[in-house]
Motif scaffolding. Structure first.
Motif, PDB file in Angstrom:
ATOM      1  N   ALA A  95       0.828  -1.207   0.000  1.00 35.65           N
ATOM      2  CA  ALA A  95       0.000   0.000   0.000  1.00 35.65           C
ATOM      3  C   ALA A  95       0.864   1.260   0.000  1.00 35.65           C
ATOM      4  O   ALA A  95       0.566   2.232  -0.712  1.00 35.65           O
ATOM      5  N   VAL A  96       1.945   1.252   0.759  1.00 39.77           N
ATOM      6  CA  VAL A  96       2.852   2.403   0.792  1.00 39.77           C
ATOM      7  C   VAL A  96       3.516   2.592  -0.575  1.00 39.77           C
ATOM      8  O   VAL A  96       3.625   3.721  -1.072  1.00 39.77           O
ATOM      9  N   VAL A  97       3.947   1.506  -1.196  1.00 36.73           N
ATOM     10  CA  VAL A  97       4.587   1.596  -2.519  1.00 36.73           C
ATOM     11  C   VAL A  97       3.593   2.140  -3.548  1.00 36.73           C
ATOM     12  O   VAL A  97       3.940   3.008  -4.358  1.00 36.73           O
ATOM     13  N   LEU A  98       2.355   1.659  -3.508  1.00 40.91           N
ATOM     14  CA  LEU A  98       1.339   2.174  -4.436  1.00 40.91           C
ATOM     15  C   LEU A  98       1.034   3.643  -4.164  1.00 40.91           C
ATOM     16  O   LEU A  98       0.819   4.428  -5.098  1.00 40.91           O
ATOM     17  N   GLY A  99       1.019   4.041  -2.898  1.00 38.37           N
ATOM     18  CA  GLY A  99       0.802   5.445  -2.554  1.00 38.37           C
ATOM     19  C   GLY A  99       1.933   6.339  -3.032  1.00 38.37           C
ATOM     20  O   GLY A  99       1.700   7.432  -3.546  1.00 38.37           O
ATOM     21  N   LEU A 100       3.164   5.871  -2.860  1.00 39.61           N
ATOM     22  CA  LEU A 100       4.311   6.647  -3.360  1.00 39.61           C
ATOM     23  C   LEU A 100       4.273   6.779  -4.879  1.00 39.61           C
ATOM     24  O   LEU A 100       4.579   7.837  -5.424  1.00 39.61           O
ATOM     25  N   ARG A 101       3.869   5.709  -5.551  1.00 37.98           N
ATOM     26  CA  ARG A 101       3.744   5.759  -7.013  1.00 37.98           C
ATOM     27  C   ARG A 101       2.698   6.794  -7.417  1.00 37.98           C
ATOM     28  O   ARG A 101       2.900   7.579  -8.352  1.00 37.98           O
ATOM     29  N   ALA A 102       1.569   6.819  -6.707  1.00 37.73           N
ATOM     30  CA  ALA A 102       0.513   7.784  -7.019  1.00 37.73           C
ATOM     31  C   ALA A 102       0.993   9.214  -6.788  1.00 37.73           C
ATOM     32  O   ALA A 102       0.678  10.116  -7.577  1.00 37.73           O
ATOM     33  N   LEU A 103       1.752   9.431  -5.718  1.00 36.75           N
ATOM     34  CA  LEU A 103       2.285  10.767  -5.457  1.00 36.75           C
ATOM     35  C   LEU A 103       3.259  11.214  -6.536  1.00 36.75           C
ATOM     36  O   LEU A 103       3.238  12.370  -6.972  1.00 36.75           O
TER      37      LEU A 103
ATOM     38  N   LEU B 232       3.349  10.135  -9.672  1.00 37.60           N
ATOM     39  CA  LEU B 232       2.583  10.386 -10.899  1.00 37.60           C
ATOM     40  C   LEU B 232       1.829  11.710 -10.822  1.00 37.60           C
ATOM     41  O   LEU B 232       1.747  12.437 -11.815  1.00 37.60           O
ATOM     42  N   ARG B 233       1.310  12.042  -9.658  1.00 37.45           N
ATOM     43  CA  ARG B 233       0.593  13.316  -9.492  1.00 37.45           C
ATOM     44  C   ARG B 233       1.560  14.478  -9.620  1.00 37.45           C
ATOM     45  O   ARG B 233       1.237  15.506 -10.224  1.00 37.45           O
ATOM     46  N   ALA B 234       2.754  14.340  -9.048  1.00 37.41           N
ATOM     47  CA  ALA B 234       3.743  15.411  -9.125  1.00 37.41           C
ATOM     48  C   ALA B 234       4.221  15.610 -10.561  1.00 37.41           C
ATOM     49  O   ALA B 234       4.563  16.717 -10.958  1.00 37.41           O
ATOM     50  N   MET B 235       4.232  14.525 -11.333  1.00 38.10           N
ATOM     51  CA  MET B 235       4.645  14.618 -12.737  1.00 38.10           C
ATOM     52  C   MET B 235       3.516  15.125 -13.628  1.00 38.10           C
ATOM     53  O   MET B 235       3.744  15.423 -14.794  1.00 38.10           O
ATOM     54  N   GLY B 236       2.304  15.207 -13.099  1.00 36.93           N
ATOM     55  CA  GLY B 236       1.176  15.716 -13.865  1.00 36.93           C
ATOM     56  C   GLY B 236       0.480  14.665 -14.701  1.00 36.93           C
ATOM     57  O   GLY B 236      -0.182  14.982 -15.680  1.00 36.93           O
ATOM     58  N   ARG B 237       0.602  13.402 -14.361  1.00 37.95           N
ATOM     59  CA  ARG B 237      -0.047  12.342 -15.117  1.00 37.95           C
ATOM     60  C   ARG B 237      -1.312  11.907 -14.473  1.00 37.95           C
ATOM     61  O   ARG B 237      -1.594  11.830 -13.421  1.00 37.95           O
TER      62      ARG B 237
END
Length: 91
Positions: free
Chosen positions: A76-84, A86-91
């Motif tokens: 869950a932490v790894v998926l959350g970091l991935r989402a963060l 991707l959000r920071a990259m604007g995707r």
């Protein structure tokens, strides 16, 4: 039990396996989906590590139950970091 979960959360081998699980799921997501591979992988990691350590049967069951929780938390932490990211990259 809390000590066991804390030890599993800081286990580098478990963390690397969880990261590999997420990366593999992302590559095969179109063919196999998201939740079934993640669930099967979490259970696999939770069973694999205690079975190869050679612990007594009673301790092994506790380690597997705690491993399911700790591995799911790491995923869950790894998926959350991935989402963060991707959000920071604007995707």
């Amino acid at each position: 039990m809390a000590d066991l979960i804390l030890a599993q959360l800081t286990d580098p081998f478990r963390i690397v396996l969880a990261i590999g699980l997420v990366l593999t799921m992302l590559r095969t997501q179109a063919a196999s989906g998201t939740w079934i591979p993640l669930g099967a992988g979490v259970i696999f990691i939770a069973v694999l590590i205690p079975m190869t350590m050679g612990a007594p049967e009673a301790d092994r069951m506790q380690a597997i139950i705690a491993g399911i929780f700790s591995t799911a938390l790491i995923v869950a932490v790894v998926l959350g970091l991935r989402a963060l990211v991707l959000r920071a990259m604007g995707r």
